[in-house]
Design a protein around this motif. Structure first.
Motif, PDB file in Angstrom:
ATOM      1  N   GLU A 192       1.024  -1.246  -0.134  1.00  7.19           N
ATOM      2  CA  GLU A 192       0.074   0.164  -0.179  1.00  7.19           C
ATOM      3  C   GLU A 192       0.905   1.229   0.146  1.00  7.19           C
ATOM      4  O   GLU A 192       0.493   2.057  -0.720  1.00  7.19           O
ATOM      5  N   LEU A 193       2.050   1.208   0.758  1.00  3.05           N
ATOM      6  CA  LEU A 193       2.889   2.424   0.701  1.00  3.05           C
ATOM      7  C   LEU A 193       3.446   2.707  -0.647  1.00  3.05           C
ATOM      8  O   LEU A 193       3.543   3.711  -1.104  1.00  3.05           O
ATOM      9  N   LEU A 194       3.771   1.517  -1.094  1.00  3.80           N
ATOM     10  CA  LEU A 194       4.492   1.726  -2.749  1.00  3.80           C
ATOM     11  C   LEU A 194       3.427   2.198  -3.697  1.00  3.80           C
ATOM     12  O   LEU A 194       3.813   2.824  -4.648  1.00  3.80           O
ATOM     13  N   ALA A 195       2.186   1.990  -3.465  1.00  8.95           N
ATOM     14  CA  ALA A 195       1.107   2.102  -4.447  1.00  8.95           C
ATOM     15  C   ALA A 195       0.821   3.960  -3.970  1.00  8.95           C
ATOM     16  O   ALA A 195       0.503   4.421  -5.268  1.00  8.95           O
ATOM     17  N   HIS A 196       0.958   4.370  -3.088  1.00  6.51           N
ATOM     18  CA  HIS A 196       0.691   5.781  -2.884  1.00  6.51           C
ATOM     19  C   HIS A 196       2.180   6.676  -3.020  1.00  6.51           C
ATOM     20  O   HIS A 196       1.872   7.917  -3.050  1.00  6.51           O
ATOM     21  N   HIS A 197       3.031   6.341  -2.778  1.00  8.95           N
ATOM     22  CA  HIS A 197       4.280   7.118  -2.612  1.00  8.95           C
ATOM     23  C   HIS A 197       5.429   6.536  -3.428  1.00  8.95           C
ATOM     24  O   HIS A 197       5.867   5.089  -3.634  1.00  8.95           O
ATOM     25  N   PRO A 198       6.083   7.049  -4.187  1.00 12.60           N
ATOM     26  CA  PRO A 198       7.190   6.784  -4.809  1.00 12.60           C
ATOM     27  C   PRO A 198       8.500   6.522  -3.978  1.00 12.60           C
ATOM     28  O   PRO A 198       8.893   7.268  -3.215  1.00 12.60           O
ATOM     29  N   VAL A 199       9.066   5.248  -4.159  1.00 11.43           N
ATOM     30  CA  VAL A 199      10.270   4.805  -3.300  1.00 11.43           C
ATOM     31  C   VAL A 199      11.510   4.757  -4.020  1.00 11.43           C
ATOM     32  O   VAL A 199      11.314   3.938  -4.811  1.00 11.43           O
ATOM     33  N   PRO A 200      12.573   5.570  -3.890  1.00 13.66           N
ATOM     34  CA  PRO A 200      13.581   5.383  -4.831  1.00 13.66           C
ATOM     35  C   PRO A 200      14.311   3.949  -4.990  1.00 13.66           C
ATOM     36  O   PRO A 200      14.649   3.284  -5.880  1.00 13.66           O
ATOM     37  N   ASP A 201      14.306   3.347  -3.589  1.00 10.05           N
ATOM     38  CA  ASP A 201      15.316   2.042  -3.575  1.00 10.05           C
ATOM     39  C   ASP A 201      14.183   1.241  -2.579  1.00 10.05           C
ATOM     40  O   ASP A 201      14.280   1.009  -1.425  1.00 10.05           O
ATOM     41  N   VAL A 202      13.494   0.338  -3.605  1.00  5.63           N
ATOM     42  CA  VAL A 202      12.305  -0.589  -2.910  1.00  5.63           C
ATOM     43  C   VAL A 202      13.051  -1.840  -2.180  1.00  5.63           C
ATOM     44  O   VAL A 202      12.774  -2.147  -0.969  1.00  5.63           O
ATOM     45  N   GLN A 203      14.235  -2.183  -2.957  1.00  3.61           N
ATOM     46  CA  GLN A 203      14.849  -3.284  -2.222  1.00  3.61           C
ATOM     47  C   GLN A 203      15.723  -3.006  -1.082  1.00  3.61           C
ATOM     48  O   GLN A 203      15.503  -4.058  -0.158  1.00  3.61           O
ATOM     49  N   GLN A 204      16.162  -1.917  -0.759  1.00  2.00           N
ATOM     50  CA  GLN A 204      16.520  -1.690   0.494  1.00  2.00           C
ATOM     51  C   GLN A 204      15.551  -1.239   1.545  1.00  2.00           C
ATOM     52  O   GLN A 204      15.821  -1.704   2.508  1.00  2.00           O
ATOM     53  N   LEU A 205      14.355  -0.722   1.193  1.00  2.00           N
ATOM     54  CA  LEU A 205      13.382  -0.759   2.332  1.00  2.00           C
ATOM     55  C   LEU A 205      13.149  -2.079   2.452  1.00  2.00           C
ATOM     56  O   LEU A 205      12.798  -2.267   3.712  1.00  2.00           O
ATOM     57  N   ARG A 206      12.802  -3.100   1.632  1.00  2.00           N
ATOM     58  CA  ARG A 206      12.379  -4.339   2.071  1.00  2.00           C
ATOM     59  C   ARG A 206      13.321  -5.093   3.120  1.00  2.00           C
ATOM     60  O   ARG A 206      13.059  -5.516   3.993  1.00  2.00           O
ATOM     61  N   ALA A 207      14.696  -4.731   2.506  1.00  2.00           N
ATOM     62  CA  ALA A 207      15.813  -5.520   3.659  1.00  2.00           C
ATOM     63  C   ALA A 207      15.709  -4.493   4.840  1.00  2.00           C
ATOM     64  O   ALA A 207      16.188  -5.516   5.802  1.00  2.00           O
ATOM     65  N   THR A 208      15.596  -3.406   4.850  1.00  2.00           N
ATOM     66  CA  THR A 208      15.467  -2.663   6.214  1.00  2.00           C
ATOM     67  C   THR A 208      14.414  -3.316   6.997  1.00  2.00           C
ATOM     68  O   THR A 208      14.571  -3.556   8.183  1.00  2.00           O
ATOM     69  N   ILE A 209      13.253  -3.535   6.612  1.00  2.00           N
ATOM     70  CA  ILE A 209      12.026  -3.910   7.076  1.00  2.00           C
ATOM     71  C   ILE A 209      12.275  -5.482   7.666  1.00  2.00           C
ATOM     72  O   ILE A 209      11.956  -5.813   8.753  1.00  2.00           O
ATOM     73  N   ARG A 210      12.855  -6.362   6.792  1.00  3.41           N
ATOM     74  CA  ARG A 210      13.187  -7.885   7.143  1.00  3.41           C
ATOM     75  C   ARG A 210      14.349  -7.732   8.283  1.00  3.41           C
ATOM     76  O   ARG A 210      14.153  -8.464   9.286  1.00  3.41           O
ATOM     77  N   ALA A 211      15.219  -7.046   8.297  1.00  4.42           N
ATOM     78  CA  ALA A 211      16.224  -6.877   9.314  1.00  4.42           C
ATOM     79  C   ALA A 211      15.466  -6.377  10.764  1.00  4.42           C
ATOM     80  O   ALA A 211      16.001  -6.928  11.722  1.00  4.42           O
ATOM     81  N   ALA A 212      14.574  -5.245  10.758  1.00  3.76           N
ATOM     82  CA  ALA A 212      13.975  -4.722  11.894  1.00  3.76           C
ATOM     83  C   ALA A 212      12.985  -5.831  12.384  1.00  3.76           C
ATOM     84  O   ALA A 212      12.909  -6.174  13.467  1.00  3.76           O
ATOM     85  N   ARG A 213      12.395  -6.803  11.460  1.00  2.00           N
ATOM     86  CA  ARG A 213      11.465  -7.835  12.124  1.00  2.00           C
ATOM     87  C   ARG A 213      12.178  -8.881  12.681  1.00  2.00           C
ATOM     88  O   ARG A 213      12.025  -9.288  13.787  1.00  2.00           O
ATOM     89  N   LYS A 214      13.559  -9.192  12.079  1.00  2.00           N
ATOM     90  CA  LYS A 214      14.406 -10.016  12.753  1.00  2.00           C
ATOM     91  C   LYS A 214      14.790  -9.728  14.008  1.00  2.00           C
ATOM     92  O   LYS A 214      14.900 -10.498  15.191  1.00  2.00           O
ATOM     93  N   GLU A 215      15.036  -8.550  14.068  1.00  2.00           N
ATOM     94  CA  GLU A 215      15.579  -7.785  15.200  1.00  2.00           C
ATOM     95  C   GLU A 215      14.777  -8.008  16.487  1.00  2.00           C
ATOM     96  O   GLU A 215      15.021  -8.190  17.661  1.00  2.00           O
ATOM     97  N   ALA A 216      13.334  -7.729  15.951  1.00  2.00           N
ATOM     98  CA  ALA A 216      12.222  -7.744  16.951  1.00  2.00           C
ATOM     99  C   ALA A 216      12.105  -9.131  17.405  1.00  2.00           C
ATOM    100  O   ALA A 216      12.041  -9.256  18.630  1.00  2.00           O
ATOM    101  N   ARG A 217      12.364 -10.040  16.549  1.00  2.00           N
ATOM    102  CA  ARG A 217      12.083 -11.558  17.022  1.00  2.00           C
ATOM    103  C   ARG A 217      13.080 -11.950  18.077  1.00  2.00           C
ATOM    104  O   ARG A 217      12.828 -12.553  19.155  1.00  2.00           O
ATOM    105  N   GLN A 218      14.374 -11.329  17.778  1.00  2.00           N
ATOM    106  CA  GLN A 218      15.788 -11.674  18.843  1.00  2.00           C
ATOM    107  C   GLN A 218      15.141 -11.070  19.939  1.00  2.00           C
ATOM    108  O   GLN A 218      15.726 -11.510  20.811  1.00  2.00           O
ATOM    109  N   ASN A 219      14.629  -9.673  20.089  1.00  2.00           N
ATOM    110  CA  ASN A 219      14.614  -9.176  21.180  1.00  2.00           C
ATOM    111  C   ASN A 219      13.577  -9.773  22.135  1.00  2.00           C
ATOM    112  O   ASN A 219      13.461  -9.631  23.358  1.00  2.00           O
TER     113      ASN A 219
END
Length: 185
Positions: free
Chosen positions: A130-157
């Motif tokens: 939904e975010l990508l549909a409404h707002h242009p994101v210059p580097d989608v892959q970088q954003l996806r990688a950051t989200i994955r890393a934050a989710r992994k970090e949350a599980r570890q916490n």
């Protein structure tokens, strides 16, 4: 020739004052002194951003450095006097102070929106679509990688023993990535 009484004079001949009353002059003076106090309460960085005459700027800086109560009060009175006598655009100063006061509230609202979006992205995969549909994101892959890393970090916490310090590196990085997107409300 007959003398007329004061009540016989037409309304046009009543004395007209072209100056403000003493009360109005005093209200204006007190308003400028209050504005001067607001200027004294500003940080040096904000004070430098205002277009003030050098004498007024120095008087404000001296008031900021004065620690004695009576000395500070007198210096603020002097700042008010300088504001009355110097050619200063007080309306522009008031507008800038108002912008700083209300602008910080808007910045806080924007931060809350970004925090809510971050939490939504961490919980829901469809939120990124939904975010990508409404707002242009210059580097989608970088954003996806950051989200994955934050989710992994949350599980570890979540697996940390009580009293341990949780890691927040990717959690903060996701916030910064969202902030850099300049999302409009």
């Amino acid at each position: 020739m007959s003398l007329s009484s004061p009540t016989d004079l037409p309304n046009d001949s009543a004395p007209q004052y072209d100056r403000p009353s003493k009360s109005q002059v005093k209200r204006d003076m007190l308003a400028l002194t209050a504005l001067g106090k607001q200027l004294v309460d500003l940080s040096p960085e904000r004070l430098r951003q205002l277009a003030l005459p050098d004498a007024l700027h120095e008087a404000i800086r001296l008031a900021q450095r004065t620690t004695a109560r009576e000395g500070r009060r007198r210096q603020i009175q002097y700042v008010g006097k300088l504001m009355r006598t110097a050619p200063i655009d007080t309306d522009a100063i008031r507008r800038q102070l108002d912008t700083w006061a209300h602008g910080s509230r808007e910045e806080a609202r924007q931060q809350h929106r970004l925090e809510a979006l971050r939490e939504l992205l961490l919980r829901d995969d469809d939120a990124l679509t939904e975010l990508l549909a409404h707002h242009p994101v210059p580097d989608v892959q970088q954003l996806r990688a950051t989200i994955r890393a934050a989710r992994k970090e949350a599980r570890q916490n979540e697996a940390l023993p009580p009293g341990s310090e949780p890691q927040r590196k990717h959690y903060r990085a996701l916030f910064q990535a969202l902030k850099n997107l300049n999302l409009e409300p």
